[in-house]
Scaffold this active site. Structure first.
Site, short mmCIF file in Angstrom:
data_model
loop_
_atom_site.label_atom_id
_atom_site.label_comp_id
_atom_site.label_asym_id
_atom_site.label_seq_id
_atom_site.Cartn_x
_atom_site.Cartn_y
_atom_site.Cartn_z
N GLY A 130 0.86 -1.19 0.00
CA GLY A 130 0.00 0.00 0.00
C GLY A 130 0.89 1.23 0.00
O GLY A 130 1.40 1.65 -1.04
N GLY A 339 -27.06 19.69 12.81
CA GLY A 339 -27.58 18.91 13.94
C GLY A 339 -27.99 17.51 13.51
O GLY A 339 -27.38 16.93 12.60
N GLU A 363 -4.25 7.56 -3.11
CA GLU A 363 -3.13 8.26 -3.79
C GLU A 363 -2.05 8.69 -2.79
O GLU A 363 -1.44 9.75 -2.93
CB GLU A 363 -3.64 9.42 -4.64
CG GLU A 363 -4.53 8.88 -5.76
CD GLU A 363 -4.67 9.80 -6.94
OE1 GLU A 363 -3.78 10.62 -7.19
OE2 GLU A 363 -5.70 9.67 -7.62
C1 LIG Z 1 -11.44 3.29 -2.34
C2 LIG Z 1 -10.02 3.12 -2.72
C3 LIG Z 1 -9.62 3.33 -4.03
C4 LIG Z 1 -8.29 3.11 -4.41
N1 LIG Z 1 -7.92 3.25 -5.72
C5 LIG Z 1 -6.66 2.88 -6.10
C6 LIG Z 1 -6.29 2.85 -7.48
O1 LIG Z 1 -7.07 3.21 -8.37
N2 LIG Z 1 -5.05 2.41 -7.81
C7 LIG Z 1 -4.14 1.99 -6.87
O2 LIG Z 1 -3.04 1.59 -7.24
N3 LIG Z 1 -4.47 2.05 -5.54
C8 LIG Z 1 -5.68 2.47 -5.14
N4 LIG Z 1 -6.03 2.49 -3.80
C9 LIG Z 1 -5.03 2.15 -2.81
C10 LIG Z 1 -4.59 3.33 -1.96
O3 LIG Z 1 -3.74 4.18 -2.70
C11 LIG Z 1 -3.93 2.78 -0.69
O4 LIG Z 1 -5.00 2.31 0.11
C12 LIG Z 1 -3.13 3.82 0.06
O5 LIG Z 1 -1.96 4.15 -0.65
C13 LIG Z 1 -2.72 3.34 1.46
O6 LIG Z 1 -2.25 2.04 1.48
P1 LIG Z 1 -2.88 0.98 2.53
O7 LIG Z 1 -4.34 1.12 2.45
O8 LIG Z 1 -2.31 -0.34 2.24
O9 LIG Z 1 -2.42 1.49 3.94
P2 LIG Z 1 -1.09 1.06 4.72
O10 LIG Z 1 0.10 1.35 3.88
O11 LIG Z 1 -1.26 -0.30 5.25
O12 LIG Z 1 -1.10 2.10 5.91
C14 LIG Z 1 -1.77 1.89 7.14
C15 LIG Z 1 -1.51 3.12 8.03
O13 LIG Z 1 -0.10 3.25 8.27
C16 LIG Z 1 0.36 4.53 7.87
N5 LIG Z 1 1.72 4.40 7.31
C17 LIG Z 1 2.19 3.45 6.47
N6 LIG Z 1 3.47 3.69 6.17
C18 LIG Z 1 3.84 4.82 6.81
C19 LIG Z 1 5.01 5.60 6.88
N7 LIG Z 1 6.13 5.26 6.24
N8 LIG Z 1 5.00 6.72 7.63
C20 LIG Z 1 3.88 7.11 8.30
N9 LIG Z 1 2.73 6.41 8.27
C21 LIG Z 1 2.70 5.27 7.53
C22 LIG Z 1 -0.63 4.99 6.80
O14 LIG Z 1 -0.64 6.40 6.66
C23 LIG Z 1 -1.93 4.42 7.36
O15 LIG Z 1 -2.44 5.31 8.33
C24 LIG Z 1 -7.34 2.72 -3.42
C25 LIG Z 1 -7.75 2.56 -2.10
C26 LIG Z 1 -9.06 2.73 -1.74
C27 LIG Z 1 -9.45 2.48 -0.30
#
Ligand SMILES: Cc1cc2nc3c(=O)[nH]c(=O)nc-3n(C[C@H](O)[C@H](O)[C@H](O)COP(=O)(O)OP(=O)(O)OC[C@H]3O[C@@H](n4cnc5c(N)ncnc54)[C@H](O)[C@@H]3O)c2cc1C
Length: 385
Positions: A130, A339, A363
């Protein structure tokens, strides 16, 4: 506030606003309730040339800049963030082709994208990758004149609905950051199917789906840029699209303010409209001031991009961060101003609040945006020494 938009930009704004009012507002609740993809709305937007705003004229687009595009995103987002996610993700999927595609690839794909005949999606994220995109497991192995793609992409906006997919896959794991490459894959290619469609908290008019590649063979001409440039393509793509997510934030925040004021003016308590209470006026004032600040930043970054600024990574991250945190705060406060009514599905602000949350996540989460900004500041300070 006057942003000194050109006549053409005002025309784009009015056109997008008209489509939002006539085609989106009447059905947004139903799209949200039934998780329904907005085919007819996308068609209407395509007919109005809104899908090709940012695509050069030589490929059938309007050849306009980022600001023109963000103005359209903002108007659509004011009405429904689910529809605007579909719309903005189409650009996200196009950027690898637009920024790095060969002239053959541009000629092959961009005219259909500009005309809205083909939708696009961008596939980077996977179950174990992610925030840390370097963890992707999807591979593309060169065999003769073809790449063989294997792996699963998760949570891909427009997945299943799009005809064209720009994806990032590992081509040589030993090369680390230079070991990934970008590809374009067409729907219908044998070995390419769609998996789970997500049931989401918000932006339910958009679809979010798994992409499954199982010995999917694509011609080697489908490689975007050079082998090994996948992460550069991905990062430049995200740099280009992030301020657009900021524009989504500005739109949904403004939409929520408009709804909250309309309601509060006619809601009588203690014998007077609740807008007569200074506590409510102050909330509205803060909401509008923050939204205007977000709009100013998003437009300034758009003008930087359109002016040819080379490094847009930090400003784009700032625009995304500030405008989307603003969207979350403002939509939450809009519910508060209304409210209990704000909490009910009879009014659109509860949907706006649910929808706004995603802007702080996709993103690149807003924590990741802070990392981008902070690291760039430190780099700059180190250079200046
Ligand atoms: C509805 C939806 C649509 C999407 N559309 C696309 C798309 O079209 N194409 C695509 O490729 N992806 C897409 N995504 C994926 C999206 O970009 C990722 O969900 C996002 O980048 C975060 O990754 P994760 O959900 O795995 O969170 P994780 O990486 O697991 O993060 C979990 C938490 O840890 C924090 N964290 C992680 N690493 C760090 C760090 N180094 N420093 C500080 N905090 C950190 C994050 O901020 C978050 O709060 C989509 C996601 C959703 C939910």
């Amino acid at each position: 506030m006057d942003y000194f938009l050109t006549e053409e930009q005002l025309m784009i704004r009015d056109l997008a606003r008209q489509i939002a009012q006539e085609k989106i507002v009447p059905v947004r609740q139903e799209l949200d309730e039934h998780n329904r993809f907005p085919h007819e709305i996308i068609k209407a937007m395509a007919q109005a040339d809104l899908l090709g705003i940012y695509i050069p004229e030589e490929y059938g687009g309007l050849g306009k800049g980022s600001l023109d595009f963000y103005i359209a995103i903002e108007e659509i987002s004011k009405a429904c963030l689910g529809v605007s996610t579909t719309y903005a993700a189409n650009a996200l999927g196009s950027y690898p082709l637009l920024l790095f595609g060969s002239s053959e690839q541009k000629k092959k794909y961009l005219p259909d994208i500009a005309a809205g005949r083909k939708l696009v999606a961008f596939g980077l994220t996977e179950a174990n990758a992610g925030s840390d995109a370097s963890g992707i497991q999807t591979t593309a192995r060169l065999e003769g004149s073809e790449y063989v793609v294997n792996g699963t992409k998760q949570w891909i906006t427009n997945g299943g609905e799009a005809d064209v997919y720009t994806i990032i896959a590992i081509t040589d794991r030993a090369k680390g950051p230079r070991g990934a490459s970008a590809f374009v894959v067409e729907k219908g290619t044998p070995g390419f199917t769609f998996g789970k469609k997500e049931n989401k908290m918000g932006i339910r008019a958009s679809c979010t789906t798994e992409l499954i590649f199982n010995d999917c063979r694509i011609p080697k001409e489908n490689l975007i840029a050079k082998q090994g440039m996948g992460f550069i393509v991905a990062m430049k793509t995200l740099d280009s699209s992030r301020a657009g997510v900021g524009a989504q934030g500005v739109g949904v925040a403004q939409g929520a303010i408009d709804e909250a004021i309309k309601f509060a003016k006619q809601r009588i308590q203690f014998g007077q409209p609740v807008t007569s209470f200074q506590a409510v006026q102050h909330m509205l004032a803060d909401m509008q001031t923050m939204t205007e600040a977000a709009r100013s930043l998003v437009y300034a970054v758009a003008r930087m991009i359109d002016g040819g600024a080379k490094d847009i990574s930090r400003p784009s991250a700032m625009a995304k961060l500030f405008a989307t945190d603003t969207a979350m705060k403002v939509t939450t406060d809009a519910v508060q101003v209304m409210g209990g009514s704000g909490y009910m599905k009879e009014y659109p602000v509860e949907k706006m609040m649910r929808d706004a949350k995603i802007l702080q996540i996709y993103e690149g989460t807003n924590q990741i945006q802070r990392n981008v900004i902070g690291l760039d500041m430190i780099k700059e300070a180190t250079r200046a020494k």
